[in-house]
Design an enzyme around this catalytic site. Structure first.
Site: not given
Length: 282
Positions: A12, A142-143, A213
């Site tokens: 959904l 970001g970086s 990450e």
């Protein structure tokens, strides 16, 4: 007409098979999560088992009675029946703006044999995404804007296909992951716009990004978002979001420098200037 909060985590969700059943419903939070354990049933859809241990990621909607009837039919749920495929219960749903009690469909206890494969990251869309092996569109904010970091890490060959600058609407760049030397970037669903670069990367690059990450240590989690690029909406682009958000902390100078250096000449000067002013206020 009554209104109901509903948390959805499988077919959904946005860009999924049955999302049309939520047409006209109000999206309350695109990045929401509930306590539970998520499983692949092997039938083309997932199921949640009640649990306090793991997050299950999905979307929170405010729906009408008509919507709720359609969802009940899809989930094979009938009130007061003892032969339902799923149960519909109220549970606390968490999101960037707080928490909301909402309905969630969990597998009925007599159907727990359908729970085949645990989905360890708790995200059905990411689980499906990881099973393909084609090139990936990746949104860096970001970086990872900084190509110099890729060169230093010997992985710049993964990031040769720059697709363009994109906007992520409905989010703001914040520094919500506190490390010993300062904050790290995050996207928080609180309105605004986050600018970033989109790269087309080979599938094998995911191993590097997951490691960088901290995905397997639950620092950041992969997520699929829709961005605006070249005047078009690009669906299900990979990015990374902080899992456990801390109060915002100023980033270290070297980290902010990487963002500014990587964004200069690509992101708007207004955006970069506002970002620098925000950091000064932290």
């Amino acid at each position: 007409m009554n209104k109901h909060y509903v948390f959805v985590y499988g077919t959904l969700r946005k860009n999924e098979k049955y999302h049309h059943l939520l047409q006209g419903a109000e999206l309350v939070a695109e990045q929401a999560w509930a306590n539970g354990s998520l499983f692949d049933t092997g039938l083309g859809y997932p199921a949640v088992k009640e649990s306090e241990s793991d997050p299950v990621y999905g979307e929170l909607y405010l729906v009408s009675d008509k919507h709720l009837c359609s969802l009940d039919e899809l989930e094979e749920y009938e009130e007061h029946s003892h032969d339902n495929l799923y149960d519909r219960k109220k549970q606390i749903i968490f999101h960037d703006n707080g928490k909301t009690e909402a309905y969630i469909y969990t597998v009925a206890k007599h159907n727990e044999s359908m729970l085949i494969t645990p989905i360890l990251l708790g995200d059905w869309k990411v689980y499906q995404f990881e099973k393909q092996s084609r090139n990936v569109l990746y949104f860096a904010y970001g970086s990872c804007l900084d190509h110099a970091r890729f060169k230093l890490g010997g992985v710049d060959h993964f990031f040769q296909k720059f697709a363009g600058v994109a906007e992520l609407k409905g989010y703001t760049l914040r520094f919500t992951k506190k490390l010993p030397d300062g904050g790290r970037a995050d996207i928080v669903e609180e309105g605004g716009v986050v600018e970033g670069k989109v790269y087309e990367i080979p599938y094998e690059c995911l191993e590097y990004l997951y490691r960088r990450e901290g995905v397997h240590t639950r620092l950041y989690r992969p997520a699929l978002i829709d961005v605006k690029m070249h005047g078009q909406t690009i669906q299900d682009v990979l990015t990374f979001i902080v899992v456990s958000k801390d109060p915002e902390t100023a980033p270290p100078d070297h980290y902010l420098e990487e963002i500014i250096r990587g964004g200069s000449g690509f992101l708007s000067e207004t955006y970069l200037s506002r970002l620098q002013e925000h950091v000064k206020m932290l």
